[in-house]
Design a protein around this motif. Structure first.
Motif, PDB file in Angstrom:
ATOM      1  N   GLY A  49     -79.848  25.347 -46.064  1.00  0.00           N
ATOM      2  CA  GLY A  49     -78.645  24.796 -46.688  1.00  0.00           C
ATOM      3  C   GLY A  49     -78.897  23.441 -47.312  1.00  0.00           C
ATOM      4  N   ASN A  50     -78.084  22.471 -46.945  1.00  0.00           N
ATOM      5  CA  ASN A  50     -78.171  21.131 -47.529  1.00  0.00           C
ATOM      6  C   ASN A  50     -79.178  20.229 -46.828  1.00  0.00           C
ATOM      7  OD1 ASN A  50     -77.008  20.369 -45.139  1.00  0.00           O
ATOM      8  ND2 ASN A  50     -75.002  19.919 -46.004  1.00  0.00           N
ATOM      9  N   GLY A  51     -79.877  20.754 -45.830  1.00  0.00           N
ATOM     10  CA  GLY A  51     -80.899  19.968 -45.141  1.00  0.00           C
ATOM     11  C   GLY A  51     -80.418  19.218 -43.923  1.00  0.00           C
ATOM     12  N   TYR A  52     -79.298  19.616 -43.375  1.00  0.00           N
ATOM     13  CA  TYR A  52     -78.739  18.965 -42.182  1.00  0.00           C
ATOM     14  C   TYR A  52     -79.800  18.817 -41.096  1.00  0.00           C
ATOM     15  CZ  TYR A  52     -75.529  18.065 -38.303  1.00  0.00           C
ATOM     16  OH  TYR A  52     -74.881  17.514 -37.233  1.00  0.00           O
ATOM     17  N   PHE A  53     -80.595  19.877 -40.890  1.00  0.00           N
ATOM     18  CA  PHE A  53     -81.688  19.822 -39.912  1.00  0.00           C
ATOM     19  C   PHE A  53     -83.036  19.561 -40.586  1.00  0.00           C
ATOM     20  CE2 PHE A  53     -78.519  22.372 -37.605  1.00  0.00           C
ATOM     21  CZ  PHE A  53     -78.381  21.572 -36.484  1.00  0.00           C
ATOM     22  N   THR A  54     -83.197  19.986 -41.834  1.00  0.00           N
ATOM     23  CA  THR A  54     -84.484  19.863 -42.519  1.00  0.00           C
ATOM     24  C   THR A  54     -84.970  18.420 -42.577  1.00  0.00           C
ATOM     25  OG1 THR A  54     -83.779  21.689 -43.967  1.00  0.00           O
ATOM     26  CG2 THR A  54     -85.771  20.500 -44.593  1.00  0.00           C
ATOM     27  N   LEU A  55     -84.120  17.513 -43.013  1.00  0.00           N
ATOM     28  CA  LEU A  55     -84.544  16.115 -43.173  1.00  0.00           C
ATOM     29  C   LEU A  55     -84.939  15.471 -41.847  1.00  0.00           C
ATOM     30  CD1 LEU A  55     -82.060  14.980 -45.956  1.00  0.00           C
ATOM     31  CD2 LEU A  55     -84.483  15.522 -46.201  1.00  0.00           C
ATOM     32  N   PRO A  56     -84.158  15.612 -40.771  1.00  0.00           N
ATOM     33  CA  PRO A  56     -84.602  15.060 -39.488  1.00  0.00           C
ATOM     34  C   PRO A  56     -85.893  15.722 -38.978  1.00  0.00           C
ATOM     35  CG  PRO A  56     -82.247  15.455 -39.446  1.00  0.00           C
ATOM     36  CD  PRO A  56     -82.762  16.068 -40.703  1.00  0.00           C
ATOM     37  N   LEU A  57     -86.050  17.029 -39.200  1.00  0.00           N
ATOM     38  CA  LEU A  57     -87.288  17.703 -38.804  1.00  0.00           C
ATOM     39  C   LEU A  57     -88.476  17.138 -39.574  1.00  0.00           C
ATOM     40  CD1 LEU A  57     -85.954  21.382 -38.686  1.00  0.00           C
ATOM     41  CD2 LEU A  57     -86.814  20.078 -36.707  1.00  0.00           C
ATOM     42  N   GLU A  80     -82.461  16.856 -53.827  1.00  0.00           N
ATOM     43  CA  GLU A  80     -81.870  15.565 -54.204  1.00  0.00           C
ATOM     44  C   GLU A  80     -81.785  14.642 -53.001  1.00  0.00           C
ATOM     45  OE1 GLU A  80     -78.064  16.216 -56.063  1.00  0.00           O
ATOM     46  OE2 GLU A  80     -78.918  17.611 -57.529  1.00  0.00           O
ATOM     47  N   ARG A  81     -81.339  15.168 -51.881  1.00  0.00           N
ATOM     48  CA  ARG A  81     -81.228  14.360 -50.660  1.00  0.00           C
ATOM     49  C   ARG A  81     -82.601  13.907 -50.182  1.00  0.00           C
ATOM     50  NH1 ARG A  81     -78.747  16.785 -46.060  1.00  0.00           N
ATOM     51  NH2 ARG A  81     -78.500  14.650 -45.358  1.00  0.00           N
ATOM     52  N   ALA A  82     -83.607  14.786 -50.266  1.00  0.00           N
ATOM     53  CA  ALA A  82     -84.965  14.443 -49.822  1.00  0.00           C
ATOM     54  C   ALA A  82     -85.567  13.334 -50.686  1.00  0.00           C
ATOM     55  CB  ALA A  82     -85.852  15.687 -49.845  1.00  0.00           C
ATOM     56  N   VAL A  83     -85.305  13.383 -51.988  1.00  0.00           N
ATOM     57  CA  VAL A  83     -85.793  12.338 -52.896  1.00  0.00           C
ATOM     58  C   VAL A  83     -85.161  10.993 -52.522  1.00  0.00           C
ATOM     59  CG1 VAL A  83     -85.683  11.514 -55.289  1.00  0.00           C
ATOM     60  CG2 VAL A  83     -86.376  13.869 -54.815  1.00  0.00           C
ATOM     61  N   GLN A  84     -83.875  11.009 -52.210  1.00  0.00           N
ATOM     62  CA  GLN A  84     -83.162   9.772 -51.856  1.00  0.00           C
ATOM     63  C   GLN A  84     -83.772   9.083 -50.640  1.00  0.00           C
ATOM     64  OE1 GLN A  84     -79.082  10.979 -51.362  1.00  0.00           O
ATOM     65  NE2 GLN A  84     -78.765  11.299 -53.547  1.00  0.00           N
ATOM     66  N   GLN A  88     -91.344  13.715 -48.364  1.00  0.00           N
ATOM     67  CA  GLN A  88     -92.224  14.485 -49.236  1.00  0.00           C
ATOM     68  C   GLN A  88     -92.938  15.650 -48.564  1.00  0.00           C
ATOM     69  OE1 GLN A  88     -94.755  11.552 -51.069  1.00  0.00           O
ATOM     70  NE2 GLN A  88     -93.032  10.420 -51.896  1.00  0.00           N
ATOM     71  N   ASN A  89     -92.698  15.895 -47.293  1.00  0.00           N
ATOM     72  CA  ASN A  89     -93.388  16.982 -46.599  1.00  0.00           C
ATOM     73  C   ASN A  89     -92.538  18.252 -46.479  1.00  0.00           C
ATOM     74  OD1 ASN A  89     -91.695  15.612 -44.762  1.00  0.00           O
ATOM     75  ND2 ASN A  89     -92.962  16.171 -43.014  1.00  0.00           N
ATOM     76  N   ILE A  90     -91.600  18.413 -47.410  1.00  0.00           N
ATOM     77  CA  ILE A  90     -90.737  19.603 -47.416  1.00  0.00           C
ATOM     78  C   ILE A  90     -91.159  20.523 -48.552  1.00  0.00           C
ATOM     79  CG2 ILE A  90     -88.365  20.447 -47.664  1.00  0.00           C
ATOM     80  CD1 ILE A  90     -87.447  17.637 -46.694  1.00  0.00           C
ATOM     81  N   GLN A  91     -91.316  21.806 -48.230  1.00  0.00           N
ATOM     82  CA  GLN A  91     -91.526  22.826 -49.255  1.00  0.00           C
ATOM     83  C   GLN A  91     -90.270  23.688 -49.304  1.00  0.00           C
ATOM     84  OE1 GLN A  91     -95.118  25.084 -49.508  1.00  0.00           O
ATOM     85  NE2 GLN A  91     -96.399  23.358 -48.870  1.00  0.00           N
ATOM     86  N   TYR A  92     -89.807  23.959 -50.518  1.00  0.00           N
ATOM     87  CA  TYR A  92     -88.549  24.680 -50.727  1.00  0.00           C
ATOM     88  C   TYR A  92     -88.849  26.135 -51.035  1.00  0.00           C
ATOM     89  CZ  TYR A  92     -87.285  19.829 -51.010  1.00  0.00           C
ATOM     90  OH  TYR A  92     -87.145  18.501 -50.720  1.00  0.00           O
TER      91      TYR A  92
END
Length: 192
Positions: A49-57, A80-84, A88-92
């Motif tokens: 989804g919007n990265g609710y868990f992705t960004l903290p992980l 967009e949220r990850a750039v903010q 940089q270690n996220i693959q979509y």
């Protein structure tokens, strides 16, 4: 026994998922704790989804976090949220969860948060989770308890913790059910 409706979350409501009330109900750090995320873990956020868990992980591990979602709008919002926050270690990965577009045994840990009730073929999705996880990997499935609550899907779309536990047992898993609060729980599965 049918446990779900296959009704998908609408991307137009993505901001709703960032509601501070949701942060109080289920802090992302609780999921990180349950999964026992290490800096060397490769992680999949299934239904990111919007990265609710992705960004903290992605903050917790130095390795790749795969943000897997069927909806390209949600992945764009997450990018967009990850750039903010300079993550940089996220693959979509645009993919449904019945045919996850990841290699066999490619992740150590995975979380599937509040999406299982939306998947038409739960058995296939659980099989895919097993396929992508390495030996000794861990999966946390977060779902809404089958009770009325202020947030979450309608009652008829929810999967009770007892029903999910029974489903997982019938499919060869030994889940541990962890109550997160009155309205939410996690089914924790350690792969053998």
């Amino acid at each position: 026994m049918r446990l779900l409706t296959g009704h998908r979350f609408k991307p137009e409501k993505a901001e709703k998922l960032l509601d501070p009330k949701r942060q109080e109900l289920i802090p992302p750090n609780k999921v990180i704790e349950i999964l026992e995320i290490q800096v060397s873990d490769i992680v999949a956020d299934l239904g990111a989804g919007n990265g609710y868990f992705t960004l903290p992980l992605a903050e917790k591990t130095n390795e790749t976090v795969y943000a897997v979602d069927i909806e390209p709008k949600m992945l764009s919002f997450l990018k967009e949220r990850a750039v903010q926050v300079n993550r940089q270690n996220i693959q979509y990965v645009q993919s449904d969860l019945e045919n996850i577009q990841l290699n066999d045994h490619s992740v150590n840990k995975a979380v599937m948060a509040f999406v299982l009730h939306e998947i038409p073929d739960m058995k296939k999705a659980i099989g895919e989770c097993k396929r992508i996880l390495k030996d000794n990997g861990r999966l946390a499935i977060l779902e809404w308890e089958a009770v009325e609550s202020e947030m979450g899907p309608p009652l008829h779309e929810r999967i009770s913790s007892d029903s999910l536990k029974q489903f997982l047992l019938e499919n060869g898993f030994q889940p541990k059910i962890i109550s997160l609060n009155q309205a939410m729980y996690a089914a924790l599965i350690d792969m053998k």
